[in-house]
Design a protein around this motif. Structure first.
Motif, mmCIF file in Angstrom:
data_model
loop_
_atom_site.group_PDB
_atom_site.id
_atom_site.type_symbol
_atom_site.label_atom_id
_atom_site.label_comp_id
_atom_site.label_asym_id
_atom_site.label_seq_id
_atom_site.Cartn_x
_atom_site.Cartn_y
_atom_site.Cartn_z
ATOM 1 N N SER A 1 0.837 -1.204 0.000
ATOM 2 C CA SER A 1 0.000 0.000 0.000
ATOM 3 C C SER A 1 0.871 1.253 0.000
ATOM 4 C CB SER A 1 -0.885 0.015 1.245
ATOM 5 O OG SER A 1 -1.715 -1.125 1.270
ATOM 6 N N PRO A 2 0.309 2.377 -0.480
ATOM 7 C CA PRO A 2 1.071 3.633 -0.455
ATOM 8 C C PRO A 2 1.470 4.001 0.982
ATOM 9 C CG PRO A 2 -0.911 3.875 -1.782
ATOM 10 C CD PRO A 2 -1.006 2.545 -1.114
ATOM 11 N N SER A 3 2.705 4.383 1.129
ATOM 12 C CA SER A 3 3.254 4.693 2.446
ATOM 13 C C SER A 3 2.687 5.991 3.003
ATOM 14 C CB SER A 3 4.772 4.803 2.331
ATOM 15 O OG SER A 3 5.338 5.038 3.586
ATOM 16 N N LYS A 4 2.528 6.021 4.303
ATOM 17 C CA LYS A 4 2.123 7.224 5.047
ATOM 18 C C LYS A 4 3.048 7.309 6.263
ATOM 19 C CE LYS A 4 -1.994 7.899 2.976
ATOM 20 N NZ LYS A 4 -2.353 9.005 2.201
ATOM 21 N N PRO A 5 3.373 8.513 6.706
ATOM 22 C CA PRO A 5 4.290 8.630 7.845
ATOM 23 C C PRO A 5 3.668 8.114 9.145
ATOM 24 C CG PRO A 5 3.473 10.790 7.184
ATOM 25 C CD PRO A 5 2.964 9.812 6.182
ATOM 26 N N VAL A 6 4.545 7.710 10.045
ATOM 27 C CA VAL A 6 4.104 7.278 11.375
ATOM 28 C C VAL A 6 3.541 8.495 12.099
ATOM 29 C CG1 VAL A 6 4.872 6.326 13.586
ATOM 30 C CG2 VAL A 6 5.880 5.490 11.450
ATOM 31 N N PRO A 7 2.340 8.380 12.673
ATOM 32 C CA PRO A 7 1.780 9.521 13.399
ATOM 33 C C PRO A 7 2.679 9.937 14.567
ATOM 34 C CG PRO A 7 0.113 7.827 13.063
ATOM 35 C CD PRO A 7 1.427 7.253 12.640
ATOM 36 N N ARG A 8 2.788 11.237 14.781
ATOM 37 C CA ARG A 8 3.632 11.740 15.886
ATOM 38 C C ARG A 8 3.198 11.179 17.233
ATOM 39 N NH1 ARG A 8 4.188 17.947 14.073
ATOM 40 N NH2 ARG A 8 5.663 17.543 12.402
ATOM 41 N N GLU A 9 1.877 11.007 17.403
ATOM 42 C CA GLU A 9 1.383 10.488 18.698
ATOM 43 C C GLU A 9 1.929 9.091 18.963
ATOM 44 O OE1 GLU A 9 -1.673 10.812 16.140
ATOM 45 O OE2 GLU A 9 -0.560 12.691 16.187
ATOM 46 N N VAL A 10 2.019 8.274 17.915
ATOM 47 C CA VAL A 10 2.532 6.912 18.083
ATOM 48 C C VAL A 10 4.024 6.955 18.395
ATOM 49 C CG1 VAL A 10 2.927 4.701 16.916
ATOM 50 C CG2 VAL A 10 0.748 5.897 16.623
ATOM 51 N N SER A 11 4.767 7.740 17.643
ATOM 52 C CA SER A 11 6.209 7.866 17.895
ATOM 53 C C SER A 11 6.480 8.393 19.293
ATOM 54 C CB SER A 11 6.854 8.809 16.878
ATOM 55 O OG SER A 11 6.749 8.295 15.594
ATOM 56 N N ARG A 12 5.733 9.406 19.691
ATOM 57 C CA ARG A 12 5.905 10.008 21.023
ATOM 58 C C ARG A 12 5.549 8.999 22.117
ATOM 59 N NH1 ARG A 12 8.799 13.737 22.789
ATOM 60 N NH2 ARG A 12 8.199 14.939 21.002
ATOM 61 N N ALA A 13 4.426 8.294 21.951
ATOM 62 C CA ALA A 13 4.005 7.315 22.962
ATOM 63 C C ALA A 13 5.046 6.204 23.113
ATOM 64 C CB ALA A 13 2.645 6.737 22.607
ATOM 65 N N ALA A 14 5.604 5.736 21.992
ATOM 66 C CA ALA A 14 6.625 4.692 22.053
ATOM 67 C C ALA A 14 7.892 5.211 22.737
ATOM 68 C CB ALA A 14 6.942 4.179 20.657
ATOM 69 N N ALA A 15 8.327 6.398 22.344
ATOM 70 C CA ALA A 15 9.538 6.974 22.953
ATOM 71 C C ALA A 15 9.345 7.206 24.446
ATOM 72 C CB ALA A 15 9.904 8.277 22.250
ATOM 73 N N ASP A 16 8.191 7.724 24.826
ATOM 74 C CA ASP A 16 7.913 7.964 26.252
ATOM 75 C C ASP A 16 7.894 6.665 27.039
ATOM 76 O OD1 ASP A 16 7.769 10.668 25.706
ATOM 77 O OD2 ASP A 16 5.568 10.765 25.811
ATOM 78 N N ALA A 17 7.257 5.633 26.486
ATOM 79 C CA ALA A 17 7.183 4.347 27.185
ATOM 80 C C ALA A 17 8.566 3.741 27.373
ATOM 81 C CB ALA A 17 6.286 3.379 26.415
ATOM 82 N N LEU A 18 9.395 3.819 26.340
ATOM 83 C CA LEU A 18 10.735 3.252 26.437
ATOM 84 C C LEU A 18 11.622 4.051 27.381
ATOM 85 C CD1 LEU A 18 11.194 2.307 22.700
ATOM 86 C CD2 LEU A 18 10.893 0.720 24.613
ATOM 87 N N ALA A 19 11.458 5.355 27.373
ATOM 88 C CA ALA A 19 12.275 6.203 28.250
ATOM 89 C C ALA A 19 11.848 6.098 29.711
ATOM 90 C CB ALA A 19 12.192 7.652 27.794
ATOM 91 N N ALA A 20 10.584 5.807 29.948
ATOM 92 C CA ALA A 20 10.046 5.821 31.305
ATOM 93 C C ALA A 20 10.286 4.524 32.067
ATOM 94 C CB ALA A 20 8.551 6.119 31.263
ATOM 95 N N ASP A 21 10.842 3.520 31.524
ATOM 96 C CA ASP A 21 11.154 2.287 32.242
ATOM 97 C C ASP A 21 11.184 1.124 31.265
ATOM 98 O OD1 ASP A 21 11.873 0.659 34.352
ATOM 99 O OD2 ASP A 21 9.837 0.258 34.977
#
Length: 176
Positions: A104-124
């Motif tokens: 399928s045609p590519s679409k960028p990763v939503p910022r909310e998803v990237s932010r949520a993943a980064a926050d979860a990984l950084a927080a523990d």
């Protein structure tokens, strides 16, 4: 890296001997959830070299990794054979879907998803939260397939589950 008591009983003596015979030793057998196992080769993407069979259901050691990533690392738990089978089914389903979504045609990763993943990984090192993001993206109706592909490919770079390995591969041969 030794997995420790969480993986107690997952590596039988046959698996340890097999890893030792291939030069990995007992430590490699115990840490197989953190690296591709040397005795699980896959066909080369460029089509050269000997092609070998995909692992049969229940033999993919990355299912153990998925099972471990789905639990908080700081809480003791027992990873049962049933947990590994369930994780193996999840990996197979995700890999099939990712291969389909890749068309399928590519679409960028939503910022909310990237932010949520980064926050979860950084927080523990919140890998269970990252896996939950994948599960929610998988079933989300309003997310285009190309965007689902990008979400899975992006988060797989962190998780190391080889979710994109089925792209452009022929389907496995049916027995019989």
């Amino acid at each position: 890296m030794v997995i420790g008591p969480a993986a107690h009983g997952l590596f039988g003596s046959r698996d340890v001997r097999r890893c030792e015979r291939l030069g990995g030793g007992r430590r490699a057998a115990q840490s197989a959830a953190t690296a591709p196992c040397p005795f699980q080769p896959y066909p080369r993407a460029d089509g050269t070299g000997a092609h070998r069979q995909r692992p049969a259901a229940g033999e993919d050691l990355l299912a153990i990794r998925l099972g471990l990533l789905g639990r908080p690392y700081h809480r003791p738990f027992t990873l049962t054979p049933g947990d590994v089978v369930e994780a193996d089914r999840t990996l197979l389903r995700w890999r099939e879907r990712v291969a389909h979504w890749a068309c399928s045609p590519s679409k960028p990763v939503p910022r909310e998803v990237s932010r949520a993943a980064a926050d979860a990984l950084a927080a523990d090192l919140g890998t269970p939260t990252v896996l939950d993001l994948l599960l929610r993206a998988e079933v989300a109706d309003g997310v285009p397939e190309g965007q689902k592909f990008e979400i899975f490919a992006s988060l797989d770079r962190i998780l190391g589950l080889e979710l994109i390995r089925e792209i452009d591969r022929p389907p496995p041969r049916q027995a019989g």
